[in-house]
Design a protein around this motif. Sequence first.
Motif, PDB file in Angstrom:
ATOM      1  N   HIS A  23      -7.678   0.204   1.069  1.00  9.29           N
ATOM      2  CA  HIS A  23      -8.059  -1.150   0.688  1.00  9.29           C
ATOM      3  C   HIS A  23      -6.814  -1.828   0.144  1.00  9.29           C
ATOM      4  O   HIS A  23      -5.894  -1.164  -0.333  1.00  9.29           O
ATOM      5  CB  HIS A  23      -9.165  -1.088  -0.379  1.00  9.29           C
ATOM      6  CG  HIS A  23      -9.757  -2.417  -0.695  1.00  9.29           C
ATOM      7  ND1 HIS A  23      -9.181  -3.291  -1.581  1.00  9.29           N
ATOM      8  CD2 HIS A  23     -10.876  -3.016  -0.239  1.00  9.29           C
ATOM      9  CE1 HIS A  23      -9.916  -4.372  -1.669  1.00  9.29           C
ATOM     10  NE2 HIS A  23     -10.963  -4.237  -0.855  1.00  9.29           N
ATOM     11  N   GLU A  24      -6.767  -3.132   0.181  1.00  9.89           N
ATOM     12  CA  GLU A  24      -5.574  -3.847  -0.311  1.00  9.89           C
ATOM     13  C   GLU A  24      -5.259  -3.504  -1.766  1.00  9.89           C
ATOM     14  O   GLU A  24      -4.106  -3.550  -2.176  1.00  9.89           O
ATOM     15  CB  GLU A  24      -5.720  -5.352  -0.111  1.00  9.89           C
ATOM     16  CG  GLU A  24      -6.870  -5.963  -0.871  1.00  9.89           C
ATOM     17  CD  GLU A  24      -7.105  -7.420  -0.509  1.00  9.89           C
ATOM     18  OE1 GLU A  24      -7.350  -8.194  -1.449  1.00  9.89           O
ATOM     19  OE2 GLU A  24      -7.046  -7.775   0.687  1.00  9.89           O
ATOM     20  N   ARG A  25      -6.282  -3.116  -2.555  1.00 14.26           N
ATOM     21  CA  ARG A  25      -6.041  -2.709  -3.952  1.00 14.26           C
ATOM     22  C   ARG A  25      -5.116  -1.499  -4.040  1.00 14.26           C
ATOM     23  O   ARG A  25      -4.404  -1.317  -5.020  1.00 14.26           O
ATOM     24  CB  ARG A  25      -7.357  -2.331  -4.648  1.00 14.26           C
ATOM     25  CG  ARG A  25      -8.289  -3.453  -4.951  1.00 14.26           C
ATOM     26  CD  ARG A  25      -9.480  -2.965  -5.802  1.00 14.26           C
ATOM     27  NE  ARG A  25     -10.162  -1.784  -5.276  1.00 14.26           N
ATOM     28  CZ  ARG A  25     -11.154  -1.798  -4.382  1.00 14.26           C
ATOM     29  NH1 ARG A  25     -11.573  -2.956  -3.895  1.00 14.26           N
ATOM     30  NH2 ARG A  25     -11.728  -0.690  -3.971  1.00 14.26           N
ATOM     31  N   ALA A  26      -5.130  -0.672  -3.022  1.00 13.36           N
ATOM     32  CA  ALA A  26      -4.348   0.566  -3.040  1.00 13.36           C
ATOM     33  C   ALA A  26      -2.849   0.300  -3.121  1.00 13.36           C
ATOM     34  O   ALA A  26      -2.102   1.125  -3.635  1.00 13.36           O
ATOM     35  CB  ALA A  26      -4.662   1.390  -1.793  1.00 13.36           C
ATOM     36  N   TYR A  27      -2.412  -0.866  -2.665  1.00 10.27           N
ATOM     37  CA  TYR A  27      -0.979  -1.178  -2.615  1.00 10.27           C
ATOM     38  C   TYR A  27      -0.441  -1.760  -3.930  1.00 10.27           C
ATOM     39  O   TYR A  27       0.759  -1.880  -4.102  1.00 10.27           O
ATOM     40  CB  TYR A  27      -0.699  -2.180  -1.482  1.00 10.27           C
ATOM     41  CG  TYR A  27      -1.097  -1.664  -0.128  1.00 10.27           C
ATOM     42  CD1 TYR A  27      -0.275  -0.794   0.571  1.00 10.27           C
ATOM     43  CD2 TYR A  27      -2.306  -2.047   0.450  1.00 10.27           C
ATOM     44  CE1 TYR A  27      -0.641  -0.316   1.824  1.00 10.27           C
ATOM     45  CE2 TYR A  27      -2.681  -1.567   1.700  1.00 10.27           C
ATOM     46  CZ  TYR A  27      -1.840  -0.712   2.379  1.00 10.27           C
ATOM     47  OH  TYR A  27      -2.210  -0.233   3.612  1.00 10.27           O
ATOM     48  N   ARG A  28      -1.304  -2.112  -4.840  1.00  8.13           N
ATOM     49  CA  ARG A  28      -0.899  -2.813  -6.063  1.00  8.13           C
ATOM     50  C   ARG A  28       0.056  -2.028  -6.948  1.00  8.13           C
ATOM     51  O   ARG A  28       0.869  -2.602  -7.641  1.00  8.13           O
ATOM     52  CB  ARG A  28      -2.130  -3.232  -6.867  1.00  8.13           C
ATOM     53  CG  ARG A  28      -2.914  -4.309  -6.166  1.00  8.13           C
ATOM     54  CD  ARG A  28      -4.053  -4.799  -7.006  1.00  8.13           C
ATOM     55  NE  ARG A  28      -4.822  -5.774  -6.227  1.00  8.13           N
ATOM     56  CZ  ARG A  28      -6.079  -6.066  -6.440  1.00  8.13           C
ATOM     57  NH1 ARG A  28      -6.738  -5.476  -7.423  1.00  8.13           N
ATOM     58  NH2 ARG A  28      -6.693  -6.951  -5.692  1.00  8.13           N
ATOM     59  N   GLY A  29      -0.032  -0.708  -6.947  1.00  6.52           N
ATOM     60  CA  GLY A  29       0.830   0.101  -7.814  1.00  6.52           C
ATOM     61  C   GLY A  29       2.161   0.460  -7.198  1.00  6.52           C
ATOM     62  O   GLY A  29       2.955   1.156  -7.825  1.00  6.52           O
ATOM     63  N   GLY A  30       2.408   0.033  -5.985  1.00  7.58           N
ATOM     64  CA  GLY A  30       3.645   0.357  -5.309  1.00  7.58           C
ATOM     65  C   GLY A  30       3.513   1.589  -4.429  1.00  7.58           C
ATOM     66  O   GLY A  30       2.496   2.299  -4.441  1.00  7.58           O
ATOM     67  N   ALA A  31       4.569   1.844  -3.679  1.00  5.11           N
ATOM     68  CA  ALA A  31       4.562   2.913  -2.685  1.00  5.11           C
ATOM     69  C   ALA A  31       4.403   4.295  -3.310  1.00  5.11           C
ATOM     70  O   ALA A  31       3.663   5.138  -2.786  1.00  5.11           O
ATOM     71  CB  ALA A  31       5.833   2.858  -1.845  1.00  5.11           C
ATOM     72  N   ASP A  32       5.094   4.543  -4.426  1.00  7.29           N
ATOM     73  CA  ASP A  32       5.012   5.865  -5.050  1.00  7.29           C
ATOM     74  C   ASP A  32       3.598   6.162  -5.536  1.00  7.29           C
ATOM     75  O   ASP A  32       3.077   7.264  -5.327  1.00  7.29           O
ATOM     76  CB  ASP A  32       6.006   5.993  -6.203  1.00  7.29           C
ATOM     77  CG  ASP A  32       7.454   6.047  -5.731  1.00  7.29           C
ATOM     78  OD1 ASP A  32       7.686   6.350  -4.541  1.00  7.29           O
ATOM     79  OD2 ASP A  32       8.356   5.794  -6.559  1.00  7.29           O
ATOM     80  N   ALA A  33       2.982   5.189  -6.187  1.00  5.45           N
ATOM     81  CA  ALA A  33       1.617   5.374  -6.689  1.00  5.45           C
ATOM     82  C   ALA A  33       0.641   5.556  -5.534  1.00  5.45           C
ATOM     83  O   ALA A  33      -0.283   6.383  -5.614  1.00  5.45           O
ATOM     84  CB  ALA A  33       1.199   4.191  -7.554  1.00  5.45           C
ATOM     85  N   LEU A  34       0.847   4.825  -4.463  1.00 10.95           N
ATOM     86  CA  LEU A  34      -0.011   4.950  -3.288  1.00 10.95           C
ATOM     87  C   LEU A  34       0.114   6.351  -2.691  1.00 10.95           C
ATOM     88  O   LEU A  34      -0.893   6.993  -2.364  1.00 10.95           O
ATOM     89  CB  LEU A  34       0.333   3.897  -2.240  1.00 10.95           C
ATOM     90  CG  LEU A  34      -0.421   3.973  -0.918  1.00 10.95           C
ATOM     91  CD1 LEU A  34      -1.922   3.878  -1.130  1.00 10.95           C
ATOM     92  CD2 LEU A  34       0.064   2.884   0.026  1.00 10.95           C
ATOM     93  N   ALA A  35       1.345   6.825  -2.564  1.00 13.91           N
ATOM     94  CA  ALA A  35       1.567   8.165  -2.010  1.00 13.91           C
ATOM     95  C   ALA A  35       0.862   9.223  -2.858  1.00 13.91           C
ATOM     96  O   ALA A  35       0.216  10.131  -2.317  1.00 13.91           O
ATOM     97  CB  ALA A  35       3.062   8.459  -1.921  1.00 13.91           C
TER      98      ALA A  35
END
Length: 98
Positions: free
Chosen positions: A49-61
Amino acid sequence: MNERRVEQCDLTVALNEQIDSLSVEVSNADRSVRVQVDGWGALTGLWLHERAYRGGADALAVQIVEVAQAAAKLVADRQAFLLNEFGKRAQRIGDGTA
């Protein structure tokens, strides 16, 4: 092949079919990351979901890995259950009580 060997072979085929048919989906708490794994724990789907990108790439990974690990653990637990049940059946076949 004797009857017990045929039954054991059929049981092994059935176990593999059961594992092949497993599929598990797991989401993180806010449902922004969702993964699907097959019965062997391989990733077969990833939804973000677009919310997943809010924390940046490292947090998403990190989230993707955590959710995928949770799904793989769930499938491993289901495999263990199936192996236990099929093991009991194989024992009964071996004992001639099946």
